[in-house]
Design a protein around this motif. Structure first.
Motif, PDB file in Angstrom:
ATOM      1  N   UNK A 149      33.673  28.531 -12.370  1.00 30.33           N
ATOM      2  CA  UNK A 149      32.292  28.905 -12.084  1.00 30.33           C
ATOM      3  C   UNK A 149      32.241  29.780 -10.849  1.00 30.33           C
ATOM      4  N   UNK A 150      31.456  30.813 -10.877  1.00 31.52           N
ATOM      5  CA  UNK A 150      31.263  31.611  -9.668  1.00 31.52           C
ATOM      6  C   UNK A 150      29.805  31.470  -9.278  1.00 31.52           C
ATOM      7  N   UNK A 151      29.588  31.464  -8.001  1.00 24.91           N
ATOM      8  CA  UNK A 151      28.198  31.385  -7.552  1.00 24.91           C
ATOM      9  C   UNK A 151      27.671  32.789  -7.331  1.00 24.91           C
ATOM     10  N   UNK A 152      28.444  33.767  -7.771  1.00 24.87           N
ATOM     11  CA  UNK A 152      28.045  35.152  -7.555  1.00 24.87           C
ATOM     12  C   UNK A 152      28.516  35.581  -6.189  1.00 24.87           C
ATOM     13  N   UNK A 153      28.739  36.910  -6.044  1.00 22.69           N
ATOM     14  CA  UNK A 153      29.240  37.388  -4.771  1.00 22.69           C
ATOM     15  C   UNK A 153      28.173  37.250  -3.694  1.00 22.69           C
ATOM     16  N   UNK A 202      44.009  31.176 -11.207  1.00 25.76           N
ATOM     17  CA  UNK A 202      43.109  31.309 -10.059  1.00 25.76           C
ATOM     18  C   UNK A 202      43.707  30.685  -8.816  1.00 25.76           C
ATOM     19  N   UNK A 203      43.322  31.234  -7.685  1.00 26.00           N
ATOM     20  CA  UNK A 203      43.717  30.636  -6.409  1.00 26.00           C
ATOM     21  C   UNK A 203      42.602  30.924  -5.411  1.00 26.00           C
ATOM     22  N   UNK A 204      42.491  30.042  -4.439  1.00 27.34           N
ATOM     23  CA  UNK A 204      41.441  30.222  -3.425  1.00 27.34           C
ATOM     24  C   UNK A 204      42.079  30.328  -2.050  1.00 27.34           C
ATOM     25  N   UNK A 242      38.257  34.238  -3.901  1.00 32.91           N
ATOM     26  CA  UNK A 242      38.625  33.634  -5.177  1.00 32.91           C
ATOM     27  C   UNK A 242      39.501  34.659  -5.894  1.00 32.91           C
ATOM     28  N   UNK A 243      40.802  34.410  -5.907  1.00 30.89           N
ATOM     29  CA  UNK A 243      41.762  35.396  -6.430  1.00 30.89           C
ATOM     30  C   UNK A 243      41.987  35.169  -7.925  1.00 30.89           C
ATOM     31  N   UNK A 261      34.971  37.377  -5.111  1.00 26.62           N
ATOM     32  CA  UNK A 261      35.921  37.333  -6.228  1.00 26.62           C
ATOM     33  C   UNK A 261      36.793  38.579  -6.130  1.00 26.62           C
ATOM     34  N   UNK A 262      38.097  38.361  -6.122  1.00 22.73           N
ATOM     35  CA  UNK A 262      39.049  39.476  -5.981  1.00 22.73           C
ATOM     36  C   UNK A 262      40.008  39.461  -7.169  1.00 22.73           C
TER      37      UNK A 262
END
Ligand code: GTP
Ligand code: MG
Length: 225
Positions: A8-12, A61-63, A76-77, A26-27
Motif C-alpha cells: 500500500x502506498x499513501x501517495x507521495x 520492496x525495501x524501505x 520505498x524502493x 516511492x523510488x
C-alpha cells in the motif's frame, strides 16, 4: 511464484507526525537483468552483499529511512525484475513513483543500450502532475571491475544525461559499497526539488476581486423590494 504483490502506498508527499515532518517517496530501481539492482538495494538497506545471483521475479520492496535535516525521509524502493521490461506490469509498478534509478552493468555494453529503452518506458507511462518526468539518476554499476570504456569519458556521460533527461550519473559498486549513499542522497535532493516545483505549479490561480467603492452597495441576500 510471480511476485506481483503491491504494497500500500499513501501517495507521495509529506505527512506530519508528532516529532516532525515525514516524507514518503516511492523510488523505482530498474534496468536489465543481472545489472545489480537487488545488490545495490541490499547494500544500501541491509549493508550486505552476496555473489550469488538469484533473479528477481516480478518486484521486491525495501524501505530505507533517512534522517534529513529535521525531517524523516522514507524511501520505498521498488526493485523491479530486469525481465519485466518485456512484460506489461511496469505501468502498474511505476504508479505514484517520485524518483528512479536506472542501472546498467558498466562491463556489459548491451545493458547500457537498454537504458534508453527503460527511460522511454518510464517516461511513456509516468509523468508528474506538472508534465515533467520524475527525477531519474543513472547508475553505472560494478565499477569495481575496472573503469570501462563506457564511462571513462565523463564529459560524454554528462552529455548523455543531459540529452536523455537524467539528473546525473554515478559509478557504483554494490560489492565495494561505492557511491550508493551518494547517489541516493543526490536522488532525494532532486525529488525534493521536483516536489517543490509541483507544489508551486499546483497553487490555483487566485482571483482578486476589485471592489468598486463608488457603486451603491446592494445586498443580494435580502430581497428587499
Ligand atoms: N563485481 C560486482 N558484481 C556485482 C555487483 N553488483 C551485483 N553484482 C553481481 O551481479 C549479479 C546480479 O546481481 P543482482 O543484484 O541480482 O542483479 P539484478 O539487477 O537484481 O538482476 P534481476 O533481478 O535479474 O533483474 C550477482 O551475482 C551479484 O553478486 C557489483 O557492484 N560488482
Ligand atoms: Mg534483482
Amino acid at each position: 511464484m510471480t511476485n506481483h504483490r503491491v504494497p500500500p502506498t499513501t501517495g507521495p508527499g509529506m505527512q506530519h507526525s508528532g516529532t516532525g515532518r515525514e516524507r514518503l517517496y516511492k523510488v523505482l530501481v530498474i534496468g536489465d537483468l543481472g545489472v545489480g539492482k537487488t545488490s545495490i538495494i541490499k547494500r544500501y538497506v541491509h549493508h550486505s552483499y552476496s555473489t550469488n545471483y538469484r533473479a528477481t521475479i516480478g518486484v521486491d520492496f525495501a524501505l530505507k529511512v533517512l534522517n534529513w535535516d529535521s525531517e524523516t525521509v522514507r524511501l520505498q524502493l521498488w526493485d523491479i525484475a530486469g525481465q519485466e521490461r518485456f512484460g506489461n506490469m511496469t505501468r502498474v509498478y511505476y504508479r505514484e513513483a517520485m524518483g528512479a534509478f536506472i542501472v546498467f552493468d558498466a562491463t556489459r555494453p548491451t545493458t547500457f543500450e537498454a537504458i534508453i529503452k527503460w527511460k522511454e518506458d518510464l517516461d511513456s507511462k509516468l509523468m508528474l502532475t506538472n508534465g515533467q518526468s520524475i527525477a531519474t539518476v543513472l547508475l553505472a554499476n560494478k565499477c569495481d571491475q575496472g573503469r570501462e570504456v563506457l564511462t571513462n569519458n565523463n564529459i560524454k556521460m554528462d552529455q548523455f544525461c543531459k540529452d536523455n533527461g537524467f539528473a546525473g550519473w554515478f559509478e557504483t559498486s554494490a560489492k565495494d559499497n561505492t557511491n550508493i549513499n551518494e547517489a541516493a542522497n543526490f536522488l532525494v535532493k532532486h525529488i525534493m526539488a521536483t516536489e517543490n516545483d509541483i507544489l508551486k505549479s499546483e497553487i490555483p490561480d487566485t482571483i482578486s476581486p476589485h471592489l468598486d467603492d463608488t457603486q451603491p452597495k446592494t445586498c443580494s441576500g435580502c430581497f428587499k423590494p
